[in-house]
Design a protein around this motif. Structure first.
Motif, mmCIF file in Angstrom:
data_model
loop_
_atom_site.group_PDB
_atom_site.id
_atom_site.type_symbol
_atom_site.label_atom_id
_atom_site.label_comp_id
_atom_site.label_asym_id
_atom_site.label_seq_id
_atom_site.Cartn_x
_atom_site.Cartn_y
_atom_site.Cartn_z
ATOM 1 N N THR A 189 0.780 -1.465 -0.030
ATOM 2 C CA THR A 189 0.161 -0.122 -0.045
ATOM 3 C C THR A 189 0.784 1.418 0.075
ATOM 4 O O THR A 189 0.743 1.587 -0.777
ATOM 5 N N ILE A 190 1.430 0.995 0.627
ATOM 6 C CA ILE A 190 2.940 2.605 0.489
ATOM 7 C C ILE A 190 3.644 2.704 -0.960
ATOM 8 O O ILE A 190 3.599 3.797 -1.302
ATOM 9 N N LEU A 191 3.871 1.264 -0.997
ATOM 10 C CA LEU A 191 4.793 1.433 -2.454
ATOM 11 C C LEU A 191 3.715 2.760 -3.550
ATOM 12 O O LEU A 191 3.802 3.222 -4.026
ATOM 13 N N VAL A 192 2.401 1.770 -3.498
ATOM 14 C CA VAL A 192 1.306 2.788 -4.456
ATOM 15 C C VAL A 192 1.284 4.166 -4.366
ATOM 16 O O VAL A 192 0.985 4.641 -5.288
ATOM 17 N N GLN A 193 1.047 4.365 -2.726
ATOM 18 C CA GLN A 193 0.618 5.413 -2.652
ATOM 19 C C GLN A 193 1.636 6.713 -2.790
ATOM 20 O O GLN A 193 1.737 8.328 -2.540
ATOM 21 N N HIS A 194 3.429 6.033 -3.193
ATOM 22 C CA HIS A 194 4.033 7.201 -3.467
ATOM 23 C C HIS A 194 4.819 6.850 -4.923
ATOM 24 O O HIS A 194 6.177 7.144 -4.453
ATOM 25 N N VAL A 221 4.154 3.465 -11.594
ATOM 26 C CA VAL A 221 5.450 3.790 -13.492
ATOM 27 C C VAL A 221 4.913 4.187 -14.310
ATOM 28 O O VAL A 221 3.839 4.270 -14.858
ATOM 29 N N ASP A 222 5.737 5.013 -14.894
ATOM 30 C CA ASP A 222 5.028 6.341 -15.156
ATOM 31 C C ASP A 222 5.155 5.792 -16.856
ATOM 32 O O ASP A 222 5.117 4.425 -17.123
ATOM 33 N N GLY A 223 4.735 6.511 -18.245
ATOM 34 C CA GLY A 223 5.103 6.364 -18.990
ATOM 35 C C GLY A 223 5.831 5.591 -20.351
ATOM 36 O O GLY A 223 5.660 5.108 -21.172
ATOM 37 N N ARG A 224 7.069 5.160 -19.460
ATOM 38 C CA ARG A 224 8.373 4.990 -20.198
ATOM 39 C C ARG A 224 8.516 3.480 -19.305
ATOM 40 O O ARG A 224 9.725 3.565 -19.676
ATOM 41 N N GLY A 225 7.805 3.517 -18.656
ATOM 42 C CA GLY A 225 7.823 1.984 -17.850
ATOM 43 C C GLY A 225 9.006 1.915 -16.251
ATOM 44 O O GLY A 225 9.744 1.478 -16.119
ATOM 45 N N ARG A 226 9.184 3.206 -16.371
ATOM 46 C CA ARG A 226 10.099 4.071 -15.287
ATOM 47 C C ARG A 226 9.870 3.477 -14.130
ATOM 48 O O ARG A 226 8.860 4.429 -13.620
ATOM 49 N N PHE A 227 9.648 3.062 -12.977
ATOM 50 C CA PHE A 227 9.715 2.654 -11.466
ATOM 51 C C PHE A 227 9.863 3.920 -10.460
ATOM 52 O O PHE A 227 11.024 3.739 -10.620
ATOM 53 N N ARG A 228 9.341 4.757 -10.851
ATOM 54 C CA ARG A 228 9.844 6.305 -10.059
ATOM 55 C C ARG A 228 8.987 7.073 -8.582
ATOM 56 O O ARG A 228 7.448 6.236 -8.933
ATOM 57 N N PRO A 229 9.546 7.605 -7.807
ATOM 58 C CA PRO A 229 8.409 8.180 -6.770
ATOM 59 C C PRO A 229 7.713 9.645 -7.644
ATOM 60 O O PRO A 229 7.559 9.968 -8.412
ATOM 61 N N ARG A 230 6.737 9.598 -6.693
ATOM 62 C CA ARG A 230 4.814 10.722 -7.024
ATOM 63 C C ARG A 230 5.925 11.709 -6.761
ATOM 64 O O ARG A 230 6.551 11.342 -5.412
ATOM 65 N N THR A 231 4.947 12.745 -7.432
ATOM 66 C CA THR A 231 6.126 14.195 -7.787
ATOM 67 C C THR A 231 4.299 14.570 -6.993
ATOM 68 O O THR A 231 2.760 13.975 -7.278
ATOM 69 N N LYS A 232 3.927 16.251 -6.636
ATOM 70 C CA LYS A 232 2.589 16.264 -6.595
ATOM 71 C C LYS A 232 2.114 16.660 -7.544
ATOM 72 O O LYS A 232 0.821 16.725 -7.613
ATOM 73 N N HIS A 233 3.307 16.469 -9.046
ATOM 74 C CA HIS A 233 2.211 16.558 -9.900
ATOM 75 C C HIS A 233 1.245 15.416 -10.984
ATOM 76 O O HIS A 233 0.241 15.360 -11.911
ATOM 77 N N ASP A 234 1.632 14.248 -10.078
ATOM 78 C CA ASP A 234 1.232 13.096 -10.027
ATOM 79 C C ASP A 234 0.000 12.460 -9.259
ATOM 80 O O ASP A 234 -0.147 11.991 -10.153
ATOM 81 N N GLN A 260 -0.754 12.868 -5.922
ATOM 82 C CA GLN A 260 -0.538 11.976 -4.120
ATOM 83 C C GLN A 260 -1.759 11.383 -3.429
ATOM 84 O O GLN A 260 -2.665 12.377 -3.363
ATOM 85 N N PRO A 261 -1.933 10.593 -2.834
ATOM 86 C CA PRO A 261 -3.524 10.592 -2.280
ATOM 87 C C PRO A 261 -3.006 11.774 -0.819
ATOM 88 O O PRO A 261 -2.369 11.600 -0.502
#
Length: 497
Positions: A177-182, A185-198, A200-201
């Motif tokens: 759940t923490i990984l889903v919230q923070h 996987v972006d459009g390029r297939g990269r696994f990266r942290p969320r930003t305020k533009h993505d 956030q829950p």
């Protein structure tokens, strides 16, 4: 209850039961009773946290107080709330994900140590082998967060492969759940942290600690905290002791959402108030109407002010400047335009109405700039019954008697201070909402007993009162120099010498 009245730890409470005579007098064991181990208190709280046992315990105490004639329903009561800090420390996002990975690995070590070599590498043991405590400005935080997120994702993949069918440890579900919230996987297939533009829950669902999953971050004005909210309700009748009748521990939310549950619990105990004094956070027109219809409770408190742009700017025409005709279902604007575009909102029981003035009506109005910035004006207002209730409440607030009655509500601040500071109710002793509620219930019981114990008995035939009176009557002079003719007294006996 004695433990919370004296702010004792479990070890101190168990020691007091073993050696203090006042505890033995209150609990009823023999003087030579050895007491019990302090861990018994923790087991008792675990059982008390199941279901609604804590509320039933408070209800049992209130029932006995009511039968003693010290409490009655349909009087005046008041409610206020305060924030409660979580037992877990606040974590940054990097610390949160790192601690979540460490909690999963610790769970595996404890429950399935044979899987340690299969799941954990030597590098992971070095990174996640101890508690995470970072400085305010750690080095390379973005790169470290990327690495921790990648490790967490890989750990979950290994656990899913090892435990098919979703039978992974409970801490692994929290990590997921923490990984889903923070992370994402972006459009390029990269696994990266969320930003305020993505996106956030919201804080009402975001986990703040892997060890305290129910606590939430909340902001009210200038106050910010991670934890819960405690609502305390007490009586405030004249010439009576104020008794706490309800304690509600909730995940931080609007105060008005807690009021229906408070009334429901008081109704089961037959302790509903006739007048319930609350602040503006609890009041709403619909809430006042529901309390009066369902429980015959008069909710006394100021209604929230209008949120229209005209009211905030103190300029222009607000809703109060329009004439509402519920019989004809029409609204007349200050310039004399009449709109019959009356629509009840599509709900099971309409509580609001919307009326719209067309662009033709507003376009040729000379006061359009003072009324609406757009080409037309829309009004939203409650239905007739709620509108009349709202108007009555705002008229009552100008009355001196209403203000004098509402002044009793300020006494709730003293109870909150007693609850939060004198009995340390501001900070959770335990983890989890259920055990925190047990703490608050036992604290409320301790406050009630302290208040009742300070009252002198009204009946002069009370044993303590009568014994003091008879002693004073038999010995009017100071005891040090008094003589008596009692043949059994030491002063009247003849000395053998």
């Amino acid at each position: 209850m004695l433990q919370y009245a004296m702010n004792l730890s479990d070890r101190q409470a168990a020691e007091a039961v073993r050696c203090r005579i006042d505890f033995k007098y209150a609990l009823g064991p023999e003087l030579e009773d050895p007491g019990f181990h302090h861990s018994v208190l923790s087991d008792f709280r675990d059982r008390l946290a199941e279901g609604d046992r804590a509320d039933r315990l408070l209800g049992l105490a209130l029932t006995r107080i009511r039968r003693a004639g010290l409490l009655k329903g349909r009087g005046k009561q008041r409610t206020d709330s305060t924030y409660v800090l979580s037992a877990a420390r606040e974590l940054t996002r990097l610390e949160l994900v790192t601690e979540a990975v460490r909690a999963v690995l610790g769970n595996v070590v404890r429950d399935a140590p044979e899987l340690l070599d299969e799941l954990v590498t030597a590098e992971w043991a070095e990174h996640y082998g101890r508690q995470v405590r970072l400085c305010s400005q750690p080095s390379h935080p973005v790169a470290r967060l990327d690495q921790v997120g990648t490790d967490a994702r890989e750990l979950l993949q290994r656990l899913d492969a090892r435990f098919p069918g979703g039978a992974v440890p409970a801490q692994a579900q929290i990590l997921r759940t923490i990984l889903v919230q923070h992370f994402l996987v972006d459009g390029r297939g990269r696994f990266r942290p969320r930003t305020k533009h993505d996106g956030q829950p919201p804080s009402r669902v975001q986990i703040e600690s892997p060890y305290e999953t129910e606590a939430r971050f909340t902001r009210r004005g200038d106050t910010r905290w991670t934890g819960y909210l405690a609502h305390v309700t007490e009586t405030c009748d004249d010439k009576r002791i104020n008794i706490i009748t309800d304690v509600a521990t909730v995940v931080s939310s609007a105060d008005s959402q807690a009021l229906p549950c408070i009334h429901a619990r008081l109704r089961r105990l037959r302790l509903l108030p006739g007048q319930h004094l609350v602040d503006g956070g609890y009041t709403s027109v619909a809430g006042m109407d529901a309390a009066a219809r369902l429980h015959r409770v008069t909710l006394i408190g100021p209604l929230p002010a209008s949120t229209s742009p005209q009211h905030r700017a103190q300029d222009g025409f607000g809703r109060e400047n329009f004439v509402i005709d519920f019989d004809q279902r029409e609204v007349t604007c200050p310039n004399g335009q009449v709109s019959g575009n009356w629509q009840d909102l599509p709900v099971a029981e309409p509580t609001s109405v919307t009326v719209r003035f067309g662009a033709r009506q507003c376009g040729r109005c000379p006061e359009q700039a003072a009324c609406t910035p757009g080409p037309f004006r829309s009004l939203y207002f409650p239905t007739r019954r709620l509108h009349e209730l709202q108007a009555k409440n705002r008229a009552d607030q100008q009355d001196a008697d209403w203000r004098r009655l509402y002044g009793l509500r300020s006494g709730a601040e003293g109870t909150i201070e007693e609850f939060a500071h004198s009995h340390r109710g501001r900070r959770c002793r335990y983890r989890g909402l259920a055990k925190t509620h047990v703490q608050h219930v036992l604290t409320a019981l301790a406050i009630n007993v302290e208040r009742l114990s300070r009252q002198e008995p009204a009946d002069s035939t009370h044993p303590r009162h009568s014994s003091r009176t008879s002693t004073n009557a038999a010995c009017p002079a100071p005891c040090g120099g008094a003589k008596t003719n009692d043949p059994g007294s030491q002063d009247s006996r003849q000395s053998p010498l």
